[in-house]
Design an enzyme around this catalytic site. Structure first.
Site, short mmCIF file in Angstrom:
data_model
loop_
_atom_site.label_atom_id
_atom_site.label_comp_id
_atom_site.label_asym_id
_atom_site.label_seq_id
_atom_site.Cartn_x
_atom_site.Cartn_y
_atom_site.Cartn_z
N SER A 1 0.82 -1.21 0.00
CA SER A 1 0.00 0.00 0.00
C SER A 1 0.86 1.26 0.00
O SER A 1 1.69 1.45 -0.89
CB SER A 1 -0.97 -0.05 1.19
OG SER A 1 -1.95 0.95 1.06
N ASP B 1 -5.77 -3.28 -2.55
CA ASP B 1 -4.70 -3.03 -1.58
C ASP B 1 -4.15 -4.33 -0.98
O ASP B 1 -4.91 -5.17 -0.48
CB ASP B 1 -5.26 -2.14 -0.47
CG ASP B 1 -4.20 -1.51 0.40
OD1 ASP B 1 -3.24 -2.22 0.76
OD2 ASP B 1 -4.33 -0.31 0.71
#
Length: 520
Positions: A67, A215
């Site tokens: 991320s 993510d």
């Protein structure tokens, strides 16, 4: 430079101890990570001569990120300094995380991914791929393929199974994925941004296969430390680095441990998101437990009252790596201790991942914690970068490192010996010579040389006890040895067992620098 700068491929394939940097996800709290990284960069720069050109991509052989950690990891792998990266990060945070009342993150993503894409293309370029050789070290980005439910660790190891496709393959190699798109996939946090579609297979006349990615933080690897360790050591990934506390060091940096009392739950959908993020925290705690259990660590923290810090408890009895973990607890007590000027209302909001106004305080928190917790002796000298290749023609004295034994057996048989091909020429093993296994590199050594330069340390194990004299070759060539002939390339080392230049041979630069150190 007081050290040798390696290429991406040299980071992956060179011998010697390996260094891994793993960076957590956490939205804009990633700027807290940068506070730690600035101190780590300064510490390592001073260790390596204080050169202003020092970069973390020079030190670490693999940088992994999930991320927001993927943004930082990719930027560092490109050769950015931490100071430069802080500027990019602050701009990205303020331009991407702009509130829109029509986007509440419940049935529609809170933020428009187009702003994020524009910023990622600005930083990484549109044409740079994951396999681009402009990346100066190993890079691993953790994402998750939503349509199959599987984590996808995407790395730039040229020996990886999916790094490069053959002409007959229909799948698109990982190395061809645009870097900005891989990073965007890893940052597609549910409720914050829409998923990122990536074309993963294409065949003429057929509909392309498109994977939907979100993510990597919603996999078990929001803290990518364990995934990075697996990537570096599990043979299926093709990296195959050695394990051991003196062979591998992993440095893990967090984005701040969120205060769970501050998580929103005012409607059912937000409650579900709270449960998701709580599960992510549970996975992160498990990863930390596993990493401490497998390693020796001067930064080991108390996991809970029952386990303590696992001191004296190591999986299998022998540490698999050295491990450092740096993070900040975002509770009011710890924040106030590190940053006394932080206001109470702002402290309560620091666990949020999307408030640009918190970035300055988070950066201060990371820097303040790093100043207290990052210590030079956390980074053993045995993991220092190799010295630069010797000046061509300048012969210096070296000794083989004590942790570089060989396994050897003497050809004590009624035989005429044998010949074999190695180093680009025919080599001859005479009766009484020694067959040597030097960390998987098998060759023979003349009996008189072996008896004079090695001593036994155990059954079949030997260490070299005499010095050598070596110089970097200015041009390619060959050298006559007692065993035959060795061809070498420019930059390889010409090595002599005798100070006057007698008993010569040649060793590739990366192998020589991992096995030998300059004598006092």
């Amino acid at each position: 430079m007081s050290y040798r700068i390696l290429t991406r491929d040299e980071h992956f394939r060179s011998n010697g101890p390996k260094r891994i940097l793993a960076l957590d996800g956490g939205g804009l709290r990633g700027i807290l990570t940068l506070g730690f990284l600035q101190e780590i960069e300064n510490t390592l720069r001073q260790r390596h001569g204080g050169d202003a050109g020092f970069r973390l991509c020079h030190y670490f052989d693999l940088i992994a990120g999930t991320s927001t950690g993927a943004i930082i990891a990719a930027s560092l792998a490109m050769g950015m300094s931490v100071e430069e990266l802080i500027g990019h990060y602050q701009r990205l945070g303020r331009e991407v995380f702009t509130k829109n009342w029509f986007r509440q993150g419940i049935v529609r993503a809170r933020y428009d991914e187009r702003a994020l894409i524009d910023q990622l293309k600005r930083v990484f370029g549109e044409s740079r791929t994951l396999g681009d050789e402009s990346l100066r070290t190993g890079l691993l980005i953790v994402t998750k393929r939503l349509d199959t439910g599987s984590p996808w660790p995407l790395g730039n190891n040229p020996q990886g199974r999916y790094f490069k496709a053959k002409p007959t393959d229909t799948w698109i190699s990982n190395g061809e994925y645009p870097l900005w798109q891989v990073v965007r996939a890893s940052t597609a946090a549910p409720s914050y941004f829409d998923p990122e579609p990536i074309t993963i297979a294409s065949e003429p006349g057929k509909k392309p296969v498109i994977g939907t990615f979100v993510d990597g933080g919603v996999s078990p690897f929001n803290n990518p430390s364990l995934q990075a360790f697996l990537y570096a050591t599990v043979h299926g990934y093709g990296v195959k680095w050695k394990i051991g506390a003196d062979q591998m060091m992993l440095v893990s940096v967090g984005t701040g441990a969120a205060d769970p009392s501050q998580a929103p739950s005012y409607i059912a959908a937000q409650g579900a998101l709270r449960a998701l993020f709580s599960l992510m925290d549970d996975c992160a705690s498990l990863v930390e437990t596993m990493m401490q259990w497998m390693s020796c660590s001067p930064t080991a923290r108390t996991l809970d009252r029952e386990l303590g810090d696992l001191g004296g408890c190591v999986l299998g009895g022998v540490p698999l790596l050295s491990y450092l973990r740096y993070n900040v607890n975002l509770s009011a007590q710890e924040v106030t201790a590190l940053c006394p000027t932080a206001a109470g209302e702002q402290i309560a909001s620091l666990s949020a991942m999307d408030i640009p106004d918190n970035m300055d305080v988070l950066l201060q928190l990371g820097a303040a914690a790093a100043a207290q917790r990052v210590q030079p002796d956390h980074f053993p000298e045995s993991f220092d970068l190799p010295k630069p290749a010797g000046e061509p023609g300048k012969r210096l004295k070296y000794v083989k490192r004590a942790d570089q034994p060989v396994v050897a057996v003497q050809l004590a048989m009624d035989t005429d010996g044998f010949t074999y091909r190695k180093w680009g020429a025919t080599q001859k093993c005479k009766p009484g010579d020694w067959v040597v296994n030097n960390d998987g590199d098998v060759y023979t050594v003349d009996d008189s040389t072996f008896q004079r330069t090695y001593r036994p340390t155990g059954r079949g194990a030997y260490v070299k006890i005499t010095p050598v004299w070596a110089e970097a070759a200015a041009t390619a060539g060959s050298v006559e040895t007692k065993e035959g002939k060795t061809h070498y390339e420019a930059g390889d080392y010409l090595v002599f067992n005798e100070e006057d230049g007698g008993d010569p041979y040649a060793i590739p630069a990366d192998k020589f620098e991992s096995m030998y150190e300059q004598a006092d």
